[in-house]
Design a protein around this motif. Sequence first.
Motif, PDB file in Angstrom:
ATOM      1  N   GLY A 135       0.783  -1.233   0.000  1.00 37.80           N
ATOM      2  CA  GLY A 135       0.000   0.000   0.000  1.00 37.80           C
ATOM      3  C   GLY A 135       0.812   1.277   0.000  1.00 37.80           C
ATOM      4  O   GLY A 135       0.410   2.266  -0.611  1.00 37.80           O
ATOM      5  N   PHE A 136       1.974   1.234   0.667  1.00 37.11           N
ATOM      6  CA  PHE A 136       2.739   2.481   0.836  1.00 37.11           C
ATOM      7  C   PHE A 136       4.180   2.389   0.338  1.00 37.11           C
ATOM      8  O   PHE A 136       4.892   3.382   0.336  1.00 37.11           O
ATOM      9  N   GLY A 137       4.599   1.189  -0.052  1.00 32.75           N
ATOM     10  CA  GLY A 137       6.006   0.997  -0.408  1.00 32.75           C
ATOM     11  C   GLY A 137       6.343   1.393  -1.829  1.00 32.75           C
ATOM     12  O   GLY A 137       7.057   0.670  -2.525  1.00 32.75           O
ATOM     13  N   GLY A 138       5.815   2.515  -2.282  1.00 33.45           N
ATOM     14  CA  GLY A 138       6.107   2.941  -3.660  1.00 33.45           C
ATOM     15  C   GLY A 138       5.297   2.119  -4.635  1.00 33.45           C
ATOM     16  O   GLY A 138       4.263   1.535  -4.295  1.00 33.45           O
ATOM     17  N   ASP A 139       5.781   2.031  -5.850  1.00 30.90           N
ATOM     18  CA  ASP A 139       5.052   1.326  -6.905  1.00 30.90           C
ATOM     19  C   ASP A 139       5.397  -0.164  -6.877  1.00 30.90           C
ATOM     20  O   ASP A 139       6.302  -0.617  -7.578  1.00 30.90           O
ATOM     21  N   VAL A 140       4.712  -0.913  -6.018  1.00 32.68           N
ATOM     22  CA  VAL A 140       4.951  -2.358  -5.920  1.00 32.68           C
ATOM     23  C   VAL A 140       4.068  -3.072  -6.926  1.00 32.68           C
ATOM     24  O   VAL A 140       2.839  -2.990  -6.856  1.00 32.68           O
ATOM     25  N   ASN A 141       4.708  -3.766  -7.857  1.00 36.87           N
ATOM     26  CA  ASN A 141       3.994  -4.436  -8.946  1.00 36.87           C
ATOM     27  C   ASN A 141       3.093  -5.551  -8.402  1.00 36.87           C
ATOM     28  O   ASN A 141       3.549  -6.411  -7.638  1.00 36.87           O
ATOM     29  N   THR A 142       1.811  -5.532  -8.801  1.00 33.08           N
ATOM     30  CA  THR A 142       0.835  -6.514  -8.284  1.00 33.08           C
ATOM     31  C   THR A 142       1.167  -7.935  -8.729  1.00 33.08           C
ATOM     32  O   THR A 142       1.080  -8.874  -7.931  1.00 33.08           O
ATOM     33  N   LEU A 143       1.562  -8.105 -10.001  1.00 36.62           N
ATOM     34  CA  LEU A 143       1.916  -9.446 -10.498  1.00 36.62           C
ATOM     35  C   LEU A 143       3.126  -9.985  -9.736  1.00 36.62           C
ATOM     36  O   LEU A 143       3.145 -11.154  -9.330  1.00 36.62           O
ATOM     37  N   GLY A 144       4.121  -9.118  -9.531  1.00 40.40           N
ATOM     38  CA  GLY A 144       5.306  -9.530  -8.772  1.00 40.40           C
ATOM     39  C   GLY A 144       4.941  -9.952  -7.363  1.00 40.40           C
ATOM     40  O   GLY A 144       5.446 -10.963  -6.846  1.00 40.40           O
ATOM     41  N   LEU A 145       4.028  -9.192  -6.737  1.00 42.93           N
ATOM     42  CA  LEU A 145       3.568  -9.508  -5.384  1.00 42.93           C
ATOM     43  C   LEU A 145       2.862 -10.864  -5.352  1.00 42.93           C
ATOM     44  O   LEU A 145       3.121 -11.694  -4.479  1.00 42.93           O
ATOM     45  N   LEU A 146       1.977 -11.105  -6.317  1.00 41.80           N
ATOM     46  CA  LEU A 146       1.254 -12.383  -6.393  1.00 41.80           C
ATOM     47  C   LEU A 146       2.211 -13.555  -6.592  1.00 41.80           C
ATOM     48  O   LEU A 146       2.070 -14.604  -5.961  1.00 41.80           O
ATOM     49  N   LEU A 147       3.209 -13.360  -7.467  1.00 42.89           N
ATOM     50  CA  LEU A 147       4.176 -14.429  -7.749  1.00 42.89           C
ATOM     51  C   LEU A 147       4.982 -14.788  -6.502  1.00 42.89           C
ATOM     52  O   LEU A 147       5.183 -15.967  -6.190  1.00 42.89           O
ATOM     53  N   VAL A 148       5.436 -13.758  -5.772  1.00 40.44           N
ATOM     54  CA  VAL A 148       6.282 -14.040  -4.607  1.00 40.44           C
ATOM     55  C   VAL A 148       5.454 -14.630  -3.459  1.00 40.44           C
ATOM     56  O   VAL A 148       5.948 -15.495  -2.710  1.00 40.44           O
ATOM     57  N   ILE A 149       4.184 -14.216  -3.316  1.00 40.00           N
ATOM     58  CA  ILE A 149       3.321 -14.820  -2.292  1.00 40.00           C
ATOM     59  C   ILE A 149       3.004 -16.280  -2.656  1.00 40.00           C
ATOM     60  O   ILE A 149       2.984 -17.163  -1.792  1.00 40.00           O
ATOM     61  N   LEU A 150       2.776 -16.540  -3.942  1.00 36.48           N
ATOM     62  CA  LEU A 150       2.591 -17.926  -4.410  1.00 36.48           C
ATOM     63  C   LEU A 150       3.816 -18.766  -4.086  1.00 36.48           C
ATOM     64  O   LEU A 150       3.706 -19.906  -3.623  1.00 36.48           O
ATOM     65  N   SER A 151       4.995 -18.194  -4.322  1.00 35.61           N
ATOM     66  CA  SER A 151       6.247 -18.879  -4.002  1.00 35.61           C
ATOM     67  C   SER A 151       6.300 -19.212  -2.513  1.00 35.61           C
ATOM     68  O   SER A 151       6.680 -20.323  -2.127  1.00 35.61           O
ATOM     69  N   ALA A 152       5.901 -18.254  -1.671  1.00 34.39           N
ATOM     70  CA  ALA A 152       5.904 -18.454  -0.215  1.00 34.39           C
ATOM     71  C   ALA A 152       4.904 -19.528   0.208  1.00 34.39           C
ATOM     72  O   ALA A 152       5.181 -20.333   1.102  1.00 34.39           O
ATOM     73  N   ILE A 153       3.731 -19.557  -0.443  1.00 36.31           N
ATOM     74  CA  ILE A 153       2.708 -20.568  -0.128  1.00 36.31           C
ATOM     75  C   ILE A 153       3.240 -21.970  -0.422  1.00 36.31           C
ATOM     76  O   ILE A 153       3.131 -22.885   0.403  1.00 36.31           O
ATOM     77  N   PHE A 154       3.847 -22.143  -1.605  1.00 37.90           N
ATOM     78  CA  PHE A 154       4.394 -23.457  -1.966  1.00 37.90           C
ATOM     79  C   PHE A 154       5.574 -23.837  -1.069  1.00 37.90           C
ATOM     80  O   PHE A 154       5.757 -25.003  -0.736  1.00 37.90           O
ATOM     81  N   LEU A 155       6.358 -22.832  -0.665  1.00 40.08           N
ATOM     82  CA  LEU A 155       7.471 -23.088   0.250  1.00 40.08           C
ATOM     83  C   LEU A 155       6.941 -23.547   1.608  1.00 40.08           C
ATOM     84  O   LEU A 155       7.508 -24.452   2.236  1.00 40.08           O
ATOM     85  N   GLY A 156       5.832 -22.950   2.050  1.00 36.73           N
ATOM     86  CA  GLY A 156       5.182 -23.383   3.287  1.00 36.73           C
ATOM     87  C   GLY A 156       4.737 -24.831   3.211  1.00 36.73           C
ATOM     88  O   GLY A 156       4.903 -25.601   4.170  1.00 36.73           O
ATOM     89  N   LEU A 157       4.189 -25.220   2.072  1.00 40.71           N
ATOM     90  CA  LEU A 157       3.794 -26.622   1.854  1.00 40.71           C
ATOM     91  C   LEU A 157       4.997 -27.550   1.905  1.00 40.71           C
ATOM     92  O   LEU A 157       4.927 -28.662   2.437  1.00 40.71           O
ATOM     93  N   ILE A 158       6.128 -27.073   1.344  1.00 40.67           N
ATOM     94  CA  ILE A 158       7.361 -27.882   1.331  1.00 40.67           C
ATOM     95  C   ILE A 158       7.829 -28.164   2.757  1.00 40.67           C
ATOM     96  O   ILE A 158       8.194 -29.287   3.081  1.00 40.67           O
ATOM     97  N   PHE A 159       7.799 -27.143   3.628  1.00 32.56           N
ATOM     98  CA  PHE A 159       8.226 -27.324   5.018  1.00 32.56           C
ATOM     99  C   PHE A 159       7.422 -28.441   5.689  1.00 32.56           C
ATOM    100  O   PHE A 159       7.977 -29.287   6.392  1.00 32.56           O
TER     101      PHE A 159
END
Length: 280
Positions: A135-159
């Motif tokens: 929301g406030f961190g400058g121009d944070v790309n939405t697609l980039g945000l979705l991709l990295v959160i998806l990465s984190a979700i799958f990493l959580g599953l891996i753990f």
Amino acid sequence: MNSSKAIFYMIFSVIAFALMNAVVKYLNNFSAYQIVFFRSIGTLFFTVPLIVKNKIPILGNDRKRLLLRGFLGVVSLTCFFQSLNYLALGTAVSLRYTSPIFAAIFALIFLKEKIKPIQWFLFLIAFIGVLIIKGFGGDVNTLGLLLVILSAIFLGLIFVLIRKIGDSEHPLVIINYFMVMAFIFGGIMSISNWKTPNLLELLLLLSLGIFGYVGQLYLTKAFQSHETNVIAPLKYLEVVFTILIGAFWFSEIYNLWTLFGILLIMFGLIYNVYLKRKNS
């Protein structure tokens, strides 16, 4: 137990991972698939000879779970590398560190592990950090945000999956499954948009696997050398190193809101690690 040696191992590990992420960012003219492909080659160069030398059964025992872990790893890695095309280096790495939140939720669902109210509160703090960055961190790309959160979700599953696999598989076999699948997937997906690297690019691409392997090796050594509650929070130094690399190498600018959001994520997750270890 030698704490100074363990701390050195951990710092060495996080520097290796931070450098790997920086090289990926530098090679953004290559597709994420090709980077995954070369990342796997560098690591397989170490894992296969070690498995053969130590006469470890290369196919392991629980092959279904090993294949699933490999698949989840490939998806998580590809999403993360892809996100680096859209996000600042430090921001992407910080957001990927939300994976313990998803790991705890998946552990609650699949392993029936309890989450204490204080942990939910700390996860909420970390999630507020994500919202502040968006929301406030400058121009944070939405697609980039979705991709990295998806990465984190799958990493959580891996753990959770690795926890389920337990000690039944040798760590080298688990890594090897992941890297072989990354090699096959990355290779096939790279065919349609292959870019032939020059000598410097080839060396950098191959260095990804070396940095990744060294990071993993010294991470393991650190945890073997000293108490987890002392060592685990040091893993988050990777964010600090990555932000510094992003600022000095890529001239990335992080505004105060972004840094505050990253701080909330780090606080929520590091304090959660401390509480878990204290009560274990």
